[in-house]
Design a protein around this motif. Structure first.
Motif, mmCIF file in Angstrom:
data_model
loop_
_atom_site.group_PDB
_atom_site.id
_atom_site.type_symbol
_atom_site.label_atom_id
_atom_site.label_comp_id
_atom_site.label_asym_id
_atom_site.label_seq_id
_atom_site.Cartn_x
_atom_site.Cartn_y
_atom_site.Cartn_z
ATOM 1 N N PRO A 120 0.799 -1.232 0.000
ATOM 2 C CA PRO A 120 0.000 0.000 0.000
ATOM 3 C C PRO A 120 0.829 1.278 0.000
ATOM 4 C CG PRO A 120 -0.124 -1.113 2.133
ATOM 5 C CD PRO A 120 0.538 -2.064 1.188
ATOM 6 N N LEU A 121 2.097 1.193 0.394
ATOM 7 C CA LEU A 121 2.956 2.376 0.402
ATOM 8 C C LEU A 121 3.680 2.585 -0.924
ATOM 9 C CD1 LEU A 121 4.614 2.071 3.942
ATOM 10 C CD2 LEU A 121 2.722 3.558 3.246
ATOM 11 N N TYR A 122 3.616 1.604 -1.797
ATOM 12 C CA TYR A 122 4.407 1.650 -3.026
ATOM 13 C C TYR A 122 4.006 2.815 -3.933
ATOM 14 C CZ TYR A 122 5.960 0.274 -7.719
ATOM 15 O OH TYR A 122 6.498 0.261 -8.980
ATOM 16 N N ASP A 123 2.754 2.895 -4.321
ATOM 17 C CA ASP A 123 2.319 3.921 -5.270
ATOM 18 C C ASP A 123 2.441 5.338 -4.702
ATOM 19 O OD1 ASP A 123 1.076 4.387 -7.973
ATOM 20 O OD2 ASP A 123 -0.445 5.355 -6.724
ATOM 21 N N PRO A 124 2.011 5.598 -3.459
ATOM 22 C CA PRO A 124 2.191 6.955 -2.919
ATOM 23 C C PRO A 124 3.654 7.398 -2.866
ATOM 24 C CG PRO A 124 0.644 5.719 -1.580
ATOM 25 C CD PRO A 124 1.246 4.744 -2.536
ATOM 26 N N ARG A 125 4.537 6.509 -2.446
ATOM 27 C CA ARG A 125 5.953 6.869 -2.371
ATOM 28 C C ARG A 125 6.538 7.080 -3.764
ATOM 29 N NH1 ARG A 125 10.076 3.646 0.610
ATOM 30 N NH2 ARG A 125 11.163 5.624 0.334
ATOM 31 N N LEU A 126 6.106 6.269 -4.711
ATOM 32 C CA LEU A 126 6.592 6.384 -6.085
ATOM 33 C C LEU A 126 6.214 7.735 -6.687
ATOM 34 C CD1 LEU A 126 7.922 4.850 -8.471
ATOM 35 C CD2 LEU A 126 5.634 4.046 -9.074
ATOM 36 N N ARG A 127 4.950 8.106 -6.565
ATOM 37 C CA ARG A 127 4.473 9.365 -7.136
ATOM 38 C C ARG A 127 5.098 10.569 -6.431
ATOM 39 N NH1 ARG A 127 0.111 8.919 -10.532
ATOM 40 N NH2 ARG A 127 -0.624 6.773 -10.810
ATOM 41 N N ASP A 128 5.250 10.471 -5.131
ATOM 42 C CA ASP A 128 5.866 11.565 -4.382
ATOM 43 C C ASP A 128 7.318 11.766 -4.815
ATOM 44 O OD1 ASP A 128 5.936 13.460 -1.985
ATOM 45 O OD2 ASP A 128 7.540 12.054 -1.467
ATOM 46 N N ALA A 129 8.053 10.673 -4.992
ATOM 47 C CA ALA A 129 9.464 10.773 -5.363
ATOM 48 C C ALA A 129 9.636 11.376 -6.753
ATOM 49 C CB ALA A 129 10.115 9.395 -5.300
ATOM 50 N N GLY A 139 7.476 13.269 -8.375
ATOM 51 C CA GLY A 139 7.039 14.657 -8.311
ATOM 52 C C GLY A 139 8.097 15.579 -7.732
ATOM 53 N N ARG A 140 8.794 15.119 -6.700
ATOM 54 C CA ARG A 140 9.839 15.935 -6.078
ATOM 55 C C ARG A 140 10.991 16.200 -7.043
ATOM 56 N NH1 ARG A 140 10.064 16.329 -0.396
ATOM 57 N NH2 ARG A 140 8.301 15.318 0.648
ATOM 58 N N ALA A 157 20.780 12.517 -17.972
ATOM 59 C CA ALA A 157 21.100 12.834 -16.579
ATOM 60 C C ALA A 157 19.835 12.831 -15.722
ATOM 61 C CB ALA A 157 21.791 14.194 -16.504
ATOM 62 N N PHE A 158 18.748 13.340 -16.277
ATOM 63 C CA PHE A 158 17.466 13.366 -15.563
ATOM 64 C C PHE A 158 16.975 11.944 -15.277
ATOM 65 C CE2 PHE A 158 12.750 13.320 -16.264
ATOM 66 C CZ PHE A 158 12.390 13.829 -15.029
ATOM 67 N N LEU A 159 17.024 11.071 -16.275
ATOM 68 C CA LEU A 159 16.566 9.696 -16.092
ATOM 69 C C LEU A 159 17.478 8.924 -15.132
ATOM 70 C CD1 LEU A 159 15.489 8.789 -19.748
ATOM 71 C CD2 LEU A 159 13.998 9.245 -17.782
ATOM 72 N N THR A 160 18.761 9.235 -15.151
ATOM 73 C CA THR A 160 19.685 8.588 -14.212
ATOM 74 C C THR A 160 19.390 9.020 -12.779
ATOM 75 O OG1 THR A 160 21.427 8.431 -15.889
ATOM 76 C CG2 THR A 160 22.110 8.293 -13.580
ATOM 77 N N GLU A 161 19.111 10.309 -12.594
ATOM 78 C CA GLU A 161 18.752 10.796 -11.260
ATOM 79 C C GLU A 161 17.458 10.138 -10.778
ATOM 80 O OE1 GLU A 161 17.607 14.968 -8.928
ATOM 81 O OE2 GLU A 161 18.362 15.037 -10.993
ATOM 82 N N LEU A 162 16.482 10.045 -11.668
ATOM 83 C CA LEU A 162 15.230 9.378 -11.311
ATOM 84 C C LEU A 162 15.468 7.918 -10.935
ATOM 85 C CD1 LEU A 162 12.324 10.433 -13.722
ATOM 86 C CD2 LEU A 162 12.425 10.656 -11.230
ATOM 87 N N ARG A 163 16.313 7.249 -11.682
ATOM 88 C CA ARG A 163 16.614 5.843 -11.386
ATOM 89 C C ARG A 163 17.162 5.684 -9.977
ATOM 90 N NH1 ARG A 163 21.955 3.716 -13.861
ATOM 91 N NH2 ARG A 163 22.608 5.037 -12.122
ATOM 92 N N ASP A 164 18.104 6.552 -9.606
ATOM 93 C CA ASP A 164 18.719 6.445 -8.286
ATOM 94 C C ASP A 164 17.723 6.749 -7.170
ATOM 95 O OD1 ASP A 164 21.054 5.830 -9.598
ATOM 96 O OD2 ASP A 164 21.905 7.848 -9.444
ATOM 97 N N VAL A 165 16.784 7.651 -7.442
ATOM 98 C CA VAL A 165 15.766 7.990 -6.440
ATOM 99 C C VAL A 165 14.734 6.870 -6.307
ATOM 100 C CG1 VAL A 165 13.849 9.569 -5.943
ATOM 101 C CG2 VAL A 165 16.055 10.483 -6.685
ATOM 102 N N LEU A 166 14.383 6.245 -7.427
ATOM 103 C CA LEU A 166 13.322 5.234 -7.420
ATOM 104 C C LEU A 166 13.811 3.844 -7.015
ATOM 105 C CD1 LEU A 166 11.256 6.146 -10.613
ATOM 106 C CD2 LEU A 166 10.917 6.870 -8.249
#
Length: 256
Positions: free
Chosen positions: A104-113, A115-116, A134-143
């Protein structure tokens, strides 16, 4: 003539001929056989690397079922970025990531990350060439920690209580930096002595009331642990770590 042939084949009279013993050959053969068995036993005693599960893949997964939108910094954050995100990953099982939607925490945390990250970017930071990569690499590390969170013990969801030990990840689990592979690392627990230890890291003492106890590995990576429900007589080890790893992100990006 028959008597002559018989006489010719008989051994000459005199001292009996001493027969050579086959004892030394048998001894040497026996020693060689024992050595061979010893070598074979030694080879069999060496643990196989295949006994430890390994990541499989590369697998594919669509992170968002539909396009996801988030505001950019352009024009006082009135512009936004629409995206579809797909990923390549490795894991112990290709079923792991699709099953994450059951958390249940997966989707909220994913969208929040997502969005940030997007809300801190201008369109030029996300859209073309090296900036896009660079943007996609940053997203990968965050997700990566959201798609492949740390697990402690025999649990289906990452924040569940390990029933055998009574331990779970702590309140600040999302701040943990430990990213080792699950089946290659252990948390050693000695409840009677009130100590925890990750692999060869520092031994950490606890009282039993800590909901967010910091434990560090030998390399200095951190894990936050909740010991409030620990079984008072438990002594043993729990596997700790991640069950997969994000390799690459790609998808469609549309500015609005």
């Amino acid at each position: 003539m028959a008597d002559e042939e018989k006489t010719a084949t008989e051994e000459p009279a005199g001292e009996p001929v001493e027969k050579r013993s086959k004892g030394p050959a048998k001894v040497i053969g026996g020693i060689a056989g024992m050595l061979g068995l010893g070598v074979a036993a030694a080879i069999m005693a060496v643990p196989s690397r295949d006994t430890v599960p390994r990541f499989k893949g590369v697998f594919h997964h669509a992170i968002f079922a539909e396009k996801f939108s988030a505001n950019l910094r352009d024009n006082n954050q009135t512009r936004f970025l629409q995206m579809t995100l797909d990923c390549e990953y490795s894991a112990y099982s290709h079923d792991y990531l699709p099953a994450r939607v059951g958390d249940p925490l997966y989707d909220p945390r994913l969208r929040d990350a997502v969005g940030r990250v997007v809300s801190d970017k201008f369109l030029a930071d996300t859209y073309e060439g090296p900036a896009r990569e660079a943007f996609l690499t940053e997203l990968r590390d965050v997700l990566d920690p959201i798609l492949f969170p740390m697990h402690l013990g025999d649990t289906e969801l990452p924040l569940e209580l390990d029933e055998e030990s009574g331990i779970r990840l702590g309140i600040s689990y999302y701040k943990s930096t430990f990213r080792g592979r699950f089946f290659e690392h252990v948390l050693a627990i000695d409840a009677p002595q009130k100590t925890l230890q990750i692999d060869g890291g520092s031994v950490v003492s606890f009282t039993g009331g800590e909901e967010d106890l910091l434990v560090t590995s030998e390399a200095g990576d951190s894990v936050f642990v909740d010991v409030t429900g620990i079984e008072p007589e438990f002594q043993g080890e729990l596997h700790i770590g991640v069950k997969g790893r994000l390799r690459r992100l790609y998808g469609d990006l549309i500015a609005q």
